[in-house]
Write a protein that holds these residues in place. Structure first.
Motif, mmCIF file in Angstrom:
data_model
loop_
_atom_site.group_PDB
_atom_site.id
_atom_site.type_symbol
_atom_site.label_atom_id
_atom_site.label_comp_id
_atom_site.label_asym_id
_atom_site.label_seq_id
_atom_site.Cartn_x
_atom_site.Cartn_y
_atom_site.Cartn_z
ATOM 1 N N SER A 122 0.826 -1.215 0.000
ATOM 2 C CA SER A 122 0.000 0.000 0.000
ATOM 3 C C SER A 122 0.858 1.263 0.000
ATOM 4 C CB SER A 122 -0.937 0.010 1.205
ATOM 5 O OG SER A 122 -0.193 -0.027 2.425
ATOM 6 N N LEU A 123 2.070 1.193 0.562
ATOM 7 C CA LEU A 123 2.939 2.374 0.599
ATOM 8 C C LEU A 123 3.525 2.690 -0.775
ATOM 9 C CD1 LEU A 123 6.160 1.306 0.600
ATOM 10 C CD2 LEU A 123 5.510 0.604 2.887
ATOM 11 N N LEU A 124 3.458 1.707 -1.713
ATOM 12 C CA LEU A 124 3.992 1.929 -3.056
ATOM 13 C C LEU A 124 2.919 2.295 -4.073
ATOM 14 C CD1 LEU A 124 6.499 -1.069 -3.440
ATOM 15 C CD2 LEU A 124 7.069 1.309 -3.015
ATOM 16 N N GLU A 125 1.662 1.976 -3.756
ATOM 17 C CA GLU A 125 0.610 2.041 -4.770
ATOM 18 C C GLU A 125 0.454 3.415 -5.405
ATOM 19 O OE1 GLU A 125 -2.865 0.470 -2.940
ATOM 20 O OE2 GLU A 125 -2.168 -1.609 -3.025
ATOM 21 N N SER A 126 0.643 4.483 -4.628
ATOM 22 C CA SER A 126 0.479 5.824 -5.184
ATOM 23 C C SER A 126 1.644 6.240 -6.080
ATOM 24 C CB SER A 126 0.318 6.853 -4.059
ATOM 25 O OG SER A 126 1.466 6.853 -3.220
ATOM 26 N N HIS A 127 2.724 5.452 -6.096
ATOM 27 C CA HIS A 127 3.914 5.807 -6.879
ATOM 28 C C HIS A 127 4.177 4.826 -8.027
ATOM 29 C CE1 HIS A 127 4.773 8.599 -3.651
ATOM 30 N NE2 HIS A 127 4.844 7.608 -2.784
ATOM 31 N N ILE A 128 3.351 3.784 -8.174
ATOM 32 C CA ILE A 128 3.620 2.735 -9.161
ATOM 33 C C ILE A 128 3.445 3.271 -10.578
ATOM 34 C CG2 ILE A 128 2.803 0.539 -10.084
ATOM 35 C CD1 ILE A 128 2.154 -0.307 -7.229
ATOM 36 N N GLU A 129 4.440 2.994 -11.428
ATOM 37 C CA GLU A 129 4.372 3.367 -12.839
ATOM 38 C C GLU A 129 3.921 2.199 -13.700
ATOM 39 O OE1 GLU A 129 7.946 5.035 -14.386
ATOM 40 O OE2 GLU A 129 7.643 6.988 -13.430
ATOM 41 N N SER A 130 4.424 1.012 -13.397
ATOM 42 C CA SER A 130 4.062 -0.157 -14.195
ATOM 43 C C SER A 130 4.265 -1.420 -13.376
ATOM 44 C CB SER A 130 4.913 -0.219 -15.475
ATOM 45 O OG SER A 130 6.301 -0.259 -15.155
ATOM 46 N N GLY A 131 3.608 -2.506 -13.814
ATOM 47 C CA GLY A 131 3.753 -3.787 -13.128
ATOM 48 C C GLY A 131 2.457 -4.236 -12.483
ATOM 49 N N SER A 132 2.497 -5.424 -11.896
ATOM 50 C CA SER A 132 1.317 -6.031 -11.287
ATOM 51 C C SER A 132 1.519 -6.196 -9.784
ATOM 52 C CB SER A 132 1.049 -7.400 -11.924
ATOM 53 O OG SER A 132 0.075 -8.106 -11.210
ATOM 54 N N VAL A 133 0.653 -5.528 -8.994
ATOM 55 C CA VAL A 133 0.703 -5.664 -7.534
ATOM 56 C C VAL A 133 0.352 -7.092 -7.139
ATOM 57 C CG1 VAL A 133 -0.321 -4.898 -5.371
ATOM 58 C CG2 VAL A 133 0.179 -3.233 -7.162
ATOM 59 N N LYS A 134 -0.622 -7.679 -7.832
ATOM 60 C CA LYS A 134 -1.046 -9.047 -7.507
ATOM 61 C C LYS A 134 0.099 -10.031 -7.705
ATOM 62 C CE LYS A 134 -4.535 -12.536 -8.617
ATOM 63 N NZ LYS A 134 -5.706 -12.881 -9.469
ATOM 64 N N GLN A 135 0.838 -9.880 -8.789
ATOM 65 C CA GLN A 135 1.987 -10.754 -9.037
ATOM 66 C C GLN A 135 3.031 -10.597 -7.948
ATOM 67 O OE1 GLN A 135 3.868 -10.223 -12.884
ATOM 68 N NE2 GLN A 135 5.793 -11.137 -12.188
ATOM 69 N N PHE A 136 3.288 -9.361 -7.545
ATOM 70 C CA PHE A 136 4.289 -9.102 -6.504
ATOM 71 C C PHE A 136 3.892 -9.759 -5.187
ATOM 72 C CE2 PHE A 136 5.949 -6.560 -2.995
ATOM 73 C CZ PHE A 136 7.298 -6.496 -3.303
ATOM 74 N N GLN A 137 2.596 -9.749 -4.881
ATOM 75 C CA GLN A 137 2.137 -10.261 -3.594
ATOM 76 C C GLN A 137 2.038 -11.787 -3.560
ATOM 77 O OE1 GLN A 137 -1.562 -8.054 -3.333
ATOM 78 N NE2 GLN A 137 -0.696 -6.578 -1.883
ATOM 79 N N THR A 138 1.691 -12.380 -4.681
ATOM 80 C CA THR A 138 1.368 -13.821 -4.664
ATOM 81 C C THR A 138 2.497 -14.730 -5.151
ATOM 82 O OG1 THR A 138 0.345 -13.617 -6.861
ATOM 83 C CG2 THR A 138 -1.078 -13.340 -4.928
#
Length: 402
Positions: A122-138
């Motif tokens: 959640s601390l990165l979500e406002s700064h993300i340019e590209s990529g998948s949060v779901k992939q990073f987490q799972t």
């Protein structure tokens, strides 16, 4: 209509357009000086506050505000529960970090790798340019790096980066070798802060596995506060807990010098711009002193009409305060408007920051009130000497040859 006579006469003197042109110029210059000085002070302070807030949001949100490490390599669930209930605490999470080397075919770079657990992304979500949060987490062995690091390492989403961990080693036929593993770049973010050059993030479980942490109890604790600058309040609350078996450090260890430098720069700039207001205040003293000399005859006549020395003093104090008050009000309004539309003003004159970045602005009501109050207070102090001199005028001496 029924205002005090000293106030009435003082305002008449302050608003009079006739008289000595040089004295009128001095009075105008004092008002303009206070207005310009206060306007500059408010604008610079607001921009500096904005920069400080931007740094706080971009940098401090990416690192633990407080890091707690167990002395016996074990964190109890009860302790984490007690921490989360403290009023100043926003979030309590498991925390893991290590200094590592990121290696690609082209580059080699040392950074601090921080593991993210649970909802840590959640601390990165406002700064993300590209990529998948779901992939990073799972998925296992996923990496989140800044745009700066991605450009330096010449990688993109899906690229593999070798993570070398010198502090974790194992025996091999070649002797001790550091632990290492290929990670996949799942996220690229851009916080536009110094943190982009120093920190990378990994899936917490994967990083714990690489560092050979067998259970969550062996991990440190990351504490995020509602306000990163409220450390004193947190320490007072933390002292009420049973915390003898824990070591505690805060964000000032890593980034304290930077924010101390920003605070020092803000104070120095405020001091320098405050001198403009101070010079204008001295103009009030000069203008009033000359006004007293010019109006000696009128002062003597007022005294013969029944004005006491105290009432005479109040007349000139009202006149000086009028200039200070008008200058303060104009400076306050002008400063707020200029700070609010500073980016539009810069654009109008063709000025821009590197990369087209907009100047951040943050108003602090308490600061505005303090600056305006000090301006009025100094204006009042500036009237004391001329008012005292006016009260000393002797009617008999002044009117002897009239």
């Amino acid at each position: 209509m029924f205002q005090p006579v000293s106030l009435f006469v003082g305002l008449r003197y302050a608003k009079a357009s006739k008289g000595n042109a040089f004295i009128s110029f001095i009075s105008f210059f004092s008002i303009a000086g206070i207005a310009l000085g206060l306007m500059s002070l408010i604008t610079v302070s607001s921009v500096m506050n904005g920069f400080e807030q931007t740094l706080k949001n971009a940098m401090l949100d990416m690192i633990p505000h407080v890091q707690i490490k167990p002395k016996n390599d074990e964190v109890t669930t009860d302790f984490k529960s007690q921490l989360s209930q403290l009023p100043s605490v926003k979030r309590v999470q498991s925390y893991l970090t290590s200094d590592v080397i990121l290696q690609t075919n082209d580059e080699l770079l040392g950074v601090r790798l921080q593991g993210l657990f649970d909802n840590g992304t959640s601390l990165l979500e406002s700064h993300i340019e590209s990529g998948s949060v779901k992939q990073f987490q799972t998925e296992k062995y996923q990496l989140a790096i800044s745009r700066y690091l991605a450009n330096t390492l010449k990688v993109q989403i899906g690229s593999q980066v070798r993570v070398i961990m010198p502090e974790v080693t194992s025996y091999s036929p070649m002797g001790r070798v550091p632990a290492q593993r290929l990670f996949t770049v799942a996220l690229i973010y851009n916080s536009r802060s110094e943190a982009d050059t120093q920190i990378a993030f990994a899936n917490g479980d994967s990083l714990a596995r690489l560092m050979r942490k067998k259970s969550e109890e062996q991990l440190d604790i990351s504490v995020s506060l509602y306000d990163a600058f409220s450390l004193e309040q947190f320490y007072l609350e933390f002292a009420t807990l049973e915390s003898k078996n824990y070591e505690i450090t805060d964000w000032k260890v890593q980034q304290g010098a930077l924010f101390a430098a920003v605070a020092m720069e803000k104070r120095v700039m405020s001091l320098l711009l405050g001198l403009i207001v101070l010079v204008a205040i001295f103009n009030i003293i000069s203008g009033l002193s000359m006004m007293v000399k010019e109006k000696q005859g009128e002062v003597a006549i007022l005294q013969t009409l029944g004005f006491t020395p105290v009432m005479i003093s109040k007349v000139f104090m009202v006149q000086g305060l009028y200039n200070g008050l008008i200058g303060t009000v104009l400076g306050l309004i002008g400063g707020v408007l200029l700070a609010q539309y500073i980016n539009e003003v810069m654009s109008f004159f063709g000025l821009s920051l590197l990369g087209g970045m907009a100047l951040p602005v943050k108003f602090e009501i308490v600061g505005l009130v303090v600056m305006a109050s000090l301006s009025i207070l100094l204006s009042f102090i500036a009237t004391l000497y001329p008012a005292k001199e006016a009260a000393k005028v002797m009617p008999a001496e002044v009117l002897r040859y009239e």
